[in-house]
Design a protein around this motif. Structure first.
Motif, PDB file in Angstrom:
ATOM      1  N   ASP A 101       1.187  -1.576  -0.124  1.00 31.06           N
ATOM      2  CA  ASP A 101      -0.286   0.303  -0.357  1.00 31.06           C
ATOM      3  C   ASP A 101       0.681   1.155  -0.250  1.00 31.06           C
ATOM      4  OD1 ASP A 101      -2.953  -0.932  -0.282  1.00 31.06           O
ATOM      5  OD2 ASP A 101      -2.890  -0.648   1.928  1.00 31.06           O
ATOM      6  N   ALA A 102       2.320   1.144   0.652  1.00 28.28           N
ATOM      7  CA  ALA A 102       3.044   2.205   1.058  1.00 28.28           C
ATOM      8  C   ALA A 102       3.537   2.804  -0.163  1.00 28.28           C
ATOM      9  CB  ALA A 102       3.524   2.461   2.252  1.00 28.28           C
ATOM     10  N   GLY A 146      -2.068  -5.933  -8.681  1.00 33.35           N
ATOM     11  CA  GLY A 146      -2.218  -7.895  -9.021  1.00 33.35           C
ATOM     12  C   GLY A 146      -1.369  -8.363  -7.596  1.00 33.35           C
ATOM     13  N   GLN A 147      -0.248  -8.100  -6.817  1.00 34.76           N
ATOM     14  CA  GLN A 147       0.099  -9.096  -5.520  1.00 34.76           C
ATOM     15  C   GLN A 147      -1.102  -8.290  -4.733  1.00 34.76           C
ATOM     16  OE1 GLN A 147       4.175  -7.233  -4.569  1.00 34.76           O
ATOM     17  NE2 GLN A 147       4.663  -7.597  -6.827  1.00 34.76           N
ATOM     18  N   GLN A 148      -1.391  -7.030  -4.166  1.00 27.82           N
ATOM     19  CA  GLN A 148      -2.468  -7.027  -3.482  1.00 27.82           C
ATOM     20  C   GLN A 148      -3.729  -8.305  -3.553  1.00 27.82           C
ATOM     21  OE1 GLN A 148      -0.615  -5.797  -0.903  1.00 27.82           O
ATOM     22  NE2 GLN A 148      -1.381  -3.574  -0.907  1.00 27.82           N
ATOM     23  N   ASN A 149      -4.197  -7.755  -4.690  1.00 25.52           N
ATOM     24  CA  ASN A 149      -5.394  -8.907  -4.492  1.00 25.52           C
ATOM     25  C   ASN A 149      -5.083 -10.360  -4.332  1.00 25.52           C
ATOM     26  OD1 ASN A 149      -8.425  -9.309  -6.275  1.00 25.52           O
ATOM     27  ND2 ASN A 149      -7.152  -9.986  -8.148  1.00 25.52           N
ATOM     28  N   TYR A 150      -3.794 -11.263  -4.921  1.00 20.52           N
ATOM     29  CA  TYR A 150      -3.495 -12.189  -4.957  1.00 20.52           C
ATOM     30  C   TYR A 150      -3.299 -12.249  -2.860  1.00 20.52           C
ATOM     31  CZ  TYR A 150      -0.574 -16.479  -3.798  1.00 20.52           C
ATOM     32  OH  TYR A 150      -0.155 -18.056  -3.138  1.00 20.52           O
ATOM     33  N   LEU A 151      -2.701 -11.427  -2.363  1.00 23.24           N
ATOM     34  CA  LEU A 151      -2.949 -11.275  -0.584  1.00 23.24           C
ATOM     35  C   LEU A 151      -4.285 -11.813  -0.342  1.00 23.24           C
ATOM     36  CD1 LEU A 151       0.215  -9.384  -0.418  1.00 23.24           C
ATOM     37  CD2 LEU A 151      -0.058 -11.615  -0.357  1.00 23.24           C
ATOM     38  N   THR A 152      -4.730 -10.486  -1.061  1.00 22.06           N
ATOM     39  CA  THR A 152      -6.532 -10.446  -0.084  1.00 22.06           C
ATOM     40  C   THR A 152      -7.240 -11.707  -0.243  1.00 22.06           C
ATOM     41  OG1 THR A 152      -6.535  -7.837  -0.802  1.00 22.06           O
ATOM     42  CG2 THR A 152      -8.715  -9.335  -0.063  1.00 22.06           C
ATOM     43  N   LYS A 153      -7.348 -12.653  -1.446  1.00 21.14           N
ATOM     44  CA  LYS A 153      -7.695 -13.743  -1.792  1.00 21.14           C
ATOM     45  C   LYS A 153      -7.169 -14.958  -1.296  1.00 21.14           C
ATOM     46  CE  LYS A 153      -9.886 -12.869  -6.072  1.00 21.14           C
ATOM     47  NZ  LYS A 153     -10.091 -13.038  -7.888  1.00 21.14           N
TER      48      LYS A 153
END
Length: 191
Positions: A101-102, A146-153
């Motif tokens: 996020d940062a 894309g990484q954020q989406n993967y971590l969330t899922k």
């Protein structure tokens, strides 16, 4: 290992668990697991079934909503004659998410600056260079999103692999039980 990010109370944990079960009927158990998984709001990732002459065995990998993992594990245990091993692993990905996020905030600010520069650029070469920088930053932003989406899922949907067999010797077991004299004895008798 770094200390957890302060002030974050809702930790994001990616669960990846395995369970080995001795069962009476592998096919029936696989069918029951698939039905239960769907009712829990999960889905099957893959499944396979092997039918050697002596004993059937199978494996099924599922994605289950994280809050339903305990219920799924209880259900799996209830289908077994014996739980041969269980390995529950969780990886806290909160800090990685916060760091991303940062990075996104910094990249977005840099992109906005370059877009401002592009508005005032007059030379073609300058415009092309700035445009290339904007494209590079946008590519980095997309990668992090894309990484954020993967971590969330992965933190919302636990991964669970169940190994099933009518023969205990065909099942993988947890490293915490390296010495199983009964298995050594059974293997010796079979030989």
């Amino acid at each position: 290992e770094a200390a957890p990010t302060p002030g974050v109370t809702n930790r994001m944990v990616a669960s990846n668990s395995q369970i080995s079960l001795l069962v009476k009927d592998v096919v029936l158990t696989l069918t029951s697991i698939k039905t239960k998984t769907t009712s829990l709001g999960g889905y099957m990732v893959d499944s396979n079934l092997t039918r050697p002459e002596e004993a059937a065995s199978g494996q099924i990998t599922l994605r289950i909503p994280s809050e339903k993992l305990d219920e799924a594990l209880s259900f799996l245990r209830s289908l077994s004659v014996k739980v041969v091993s269980e390995n529950l692993v969780g990886e806290d990905v909160t800090d990685q998410f916060v760091d991303n996020d940062a990075r996104l905030a910094i990249l977005s600010a840099n992109k906005a600056r370059f877009e401002e520069i592009m508005k005032s650029a007059s030379k073609i070469q300058d415009i092309l260079q700035v445009q290339q920088e904007v494209f590079n930053i946008q590519s980095q932003i997309e990668g992090i999103k894309g990484q954020q989406n993967y971590l969330t899922k992965t933190s919302q949907m636990a991964r669970l692999t169940a190994y099933l067999s009518t023969d205990e010797l065909a099942l993988p077991y947890a490293p915490a039980q390296p010495w199983r004299p009964e298995v050594v004895f059974k293997l010796a008798v079979r030989s």
